[in-house]
Design an enzyme around this catalytic site. Sequence first.
Site, PDB file in Angstrom:
ATOM      1  N   GLU A 145       0.834  -1.216   0.000  1.00 33.84           N
ATOM      2  CA  GLU A 145       0.000   0.000   0.000  1.00 33.84           C
ATOM      3  C   GLU A 145       0.871   1.270   0.000  1.00 33.84           C
ATOM      4  O   GLU A 145       0.547   2.279   0.639  1.00 33.84           O
ATOM      5  CB  GLU A 145      -1.018  -0.028   1.136  1.00 33.84           C
ATOM      6  CG  GLU A 145      -1.987  -1.176   0.923  1.00 33.84           C
ATOM      7  CD  GLU A 145      -3.294  -1.045   1.642  1.00 33.84           C
ATOM      8  OE1 GLU A 145      -3.776   0.083   1.811  1.00 33.84           O
ATOM      9  OE2 GLU A 145      -3.845  -2.093   2.010  1.00 33.84           O
TER      10      GLU A 145
HETATM   11  N1  CAA Z   1      -6.431  11.354  -3.814  1.00 33.11           N
HETATM   12  C1  CAA Z   1      -7.081  11.634  -4.983  1.00 33.11           C
HETATM   13  N2  CAA Z   1      -6.424  11.886  -6.140  1.00 33.11           N
HETATM   14  C2  CAA Z   1      -5.077  11.872  -6.110  1.00 33.11           C
HETATM   15  C3  CAA Z   1      -4.349  11.586  -4.931  1.00 33.11           C
HETATM   16  C4  CAA Z   1      -5.093  11.337  -3.753  1.00 33.11           C
HETATM   17  N3  CAA Z   1      -4.478  11.049  -2.603  1.00 33.11           N
HETATM   18  N4  CAA Z   1      -3.040  11.612  -5.208  1.00 33.11           N
HETATM   19  C5  CAA Z   1      -2.931  11.915  -6.512  1.00 33.11           C
HETATM   20  N5  CAA Z   1      -4.171  12.061  -7.043  1.00 33.11           N
HETATM   21  C6  CAA Z   1      -4.503  12.440  -8.418  1.00 33.11           C
HETATM   22  C7  CAA Z   1      -3.873  13.778  -8.752  1.00 33.11           C
HETATM   23  O1  CAA Z   1      -4.682  14.839  -8.324  1.00 33.11           O
HETATM   24  C8  CAA Z   1      -3.819  13.687 -10.265  1.00 33.11           C
HETATM   25  O2  CAA Z   1      -5.123  13.902 -10.781  1.00 33.11           O
HETATM   26  P1  CAA Z   1      -5.395  15.006 -11.879  1.00 33.11           P
HETATM   27  O3  CAA Z   1      -4.537  14.607 -13.047  1.00 33.11           O
HETATM   28  O4  CAA Z   1      -6.861  14.905 -12.138  1.00 33.11           O
HETATM   29  O5  CAA Z   1      -4.947  16.298 -11.272  1.00 33.11           O
HETATM   30  C9  CAA Z   1      -3.506  12.212 -10.513  1.00 33.11           C
HETATM   31  O6  CAA Z   1      -3.928  11.505  -9.336  1.00 33.11           O
HETATM   32  C10 CAA Z   1      -2.047  11.963 -10.760  1.00 33.11           C
HETATM   33  O7  CAA Z   1      -1.342  12.421  -9.628  1.00 33.11           O
HETATM   34  P2  CAA Z   1       0.251  12.406  -9.548  1.00 33.11           P
HETATM   35  O8  CAA Z   1       0.793  13.153 -10.722  1.00 33.11           O
HETATM   36  O9  CAA Z   1       0.646  12.857  -8.184  1.00 33.11           O
HETATM   37  O10 CAA Z   1       0.562  10.853  -9.757  1.00 33.11           O
HETATM   38  P3  CAA Z   1       1.936  10.096  -9.873  1.00 33.11           P
HETATM   39  O11 CAA Z   1       1.875   9.223 -11.054  1.00 33.11           O
HETATM   40  O12 CAA Z   1       3.075  11.055  -9.712  1.00 33.11           O
HETATM   41  O13 CAA Z   1       1.876   9.106  -8.623  1.00 33.11           O
HETATM   42  C11 CAA Z   1       2.247   8.368  -6.394  1.00 33.11           C
HETATM   43  C12 CAA Z   1       1.803   9.507  -7.332  1.00 33.11           C
HETATM   44  C13 CAA Z   1       2.016   8.919  -4.992  1.00 33.11           C
HETATM   45  C14 CAA Z   1       3.689   7.994  -6.554  1.00 33.11           C
HETATM   46  C15 CAA Z   1       1.326   7.158  -6.654  1.00 33.11           C
HETATM   47  O14 CAA Z   1       1.637   6.528  -7.870  1.00 33.11           O
HETATM   48  C16 CAA Z   1       1.389   6.117  -5.550  1.00 33.11           C
HETATM   49  O15 CAA Z   1       0.750   6.258  -4.510  1.00 33.11           O
HETATM   50  N6  CAA Z   1       2.142   5.010  -5.774  1.00 33.11           N
HETATM   51  C17 CAA Z   1       2.156   3.898  -4.861  1.00 33.11           C
HETATM   52  C18 CAA Z   1       1.147   2.890  -5.295  1.00 33.11           C
HETATM   53  C19 CAA Z   1       0.750   1.976  -4.183  1.00 33.11           C
HETATM   54  O16 CAA Z   1       0.570   2.372  -3.045  1.00 33.11           O
HETATM   55  N7  CAA Z   1       0.552   0.719  -4.509  1.00 33.11           N
HETATM   56  C20 CAA Z   1       0.053  -0.234  -3.581  1.00 33.11           C
HETATM   57  C21 CAA Z   1      -0.721  -1.243  -4.314  1.00 33.11           C
HETATM   58  S1  CAA Z   1      -2.095  -1.904  -3.487  1.00 33.11           S
HETATM   59  C22 CAA Z   1      -1.514  -2.951  -2.342  1.00 33.11           C
HETATM   60  O17 CAA Z   1      -0.389  -2.957  -1.979  1.00 33.11           O
HETATM   61  C23 CAA Z   1      -2.557  -3.796  -1.744  1.00 33.11           C
HETATM   62  C24 CAA Z   1      -2.432  -5.234  -1.961  1.00 33.11           C
HETATM   63  O18 CAA Z   1      -3.409  -5.915  -2.238  1.00 33.11           O
HETATM   64  C25 CAA Z   1      -1.128  -5.853  -1.701  1.00 33.11           C
END
Ligand code: CAA
Length: 380
Positions: free
Chosen positions: A363
Amino acid sequence: MDFHLTREQDLVRRMMKDFTETEVKPIAAETDETCTYPRENIEKLFDLGVMGMIVPKEYGGAGADDLCSALAIEELSKQCASTGDIVATHNGLCCGPILQHGTEEQKQKYLRMLTEGHKVGAFCLTEPDAGSDASKGTCTAVLEGDHYVLNGSKIFITNGYVAEVFVVFAMTDPSKGTKGISAFIVESSFPGFSVGKHESKMGLHGSPTSEIVFTDCIVPKENLLGREGKGFNIAMQTLDGGRIGIAAQALGIAEGAMEEAMNFAKSRVQFGRPISKFQNSQFAFADMHVAIEAGRLLTYKAAIKKTAGEKFTLDAATAKLFTSEAAMNITTKAVQMCGGYGYTKDYPVERMMRDAKITEIYEGTSEIQRVVISGNILGK
Ligand code: CAA
């Protein structure tokens, strides 16, 4: 700020403490040793209303708040992080987005399945080449008449081979980047859905993790969750909530390990006195206590803000980063405190140390939490 639990929250905590002592603790070591999904306990958690507890009563749930869900995960994880993980994923990553973004029909159908219907839920975002960089998935969804056709595969899916309802992210328009991603509700019975490789992991042996494969998988058009192109936002918002669950899980692991180490230190006599009488041990426990208290405040604060409808992205990432690193640190110290015994499977701290590691990874890794935190405080 009110530092007291409400009557309902206190009741949930006490109920979960009893359940964990009587049902979870006795099988935790065996669950780990045999890599067995704790099916009977999950069924009991459905009966108790814990699976899907955040779902309002009108959709079959208990209508509990986010702190109640965090308390349940924390208590379960004190003895069995796998059980805590199954509940956290079901509540936060599957019920959560359907509750927040589903149509009335989707909520009536799927939230009831995920509560009264005893169907386990999962969340499919990660792909072989899209982990931390979640927007780079290549799974596709093409609209053909009254249904979408999904192709691609998802990996490391918690609850993967036991779940029956999945929130899945796929590209509906690959030319649009994050704005070309859409979310879907997929049932394991849909044609073209299959379970791939079951993962063999360092820890969390009772939590079923697998690959999920879509081969021309037919998903009815009405199972689009939210609007087309809004999938990435839905995924990010869902992970904000999910991270509170993982913070609670890490907190529980840390508390469980500290308690085991304290019991050991009070009864283990070396150099003529219990090792708890040495300042080295006392200072270690003082540090563990401080970290746990701080982690608890961060986690509960994030949960309370979520329930209040306030923005909590920063709070959830802060809580997850702090508690997961604290859990790793505390479980490592707990093993050290128990010495050679702590390194054996006769003592639960070695399992707790293995289980703690994943909280720094899934996550969103600790590095991703730092990206989210710094982005929120500095601006992008
Ligand atoms: N809430 C709502 N929208 C959001 C947001 C949030 N917290 N964070 C970003 N966004 C939106 C932005 O507003 C943007 O939208 P618009 O284009 O409409 O403005 C869009 O998302 C893109 O945002 P970013 O440019 O910030 O996105 P990014 O590509 O740079 O990625 C990141 C940001 C934080 C690195 C993200 O990719 C991330 O969280 N990565 C980690 C993924 C992760 O946690 N994976 C876990 C998988 S699930 C798991 O582990 C469970 C399981 O079953 C094992």
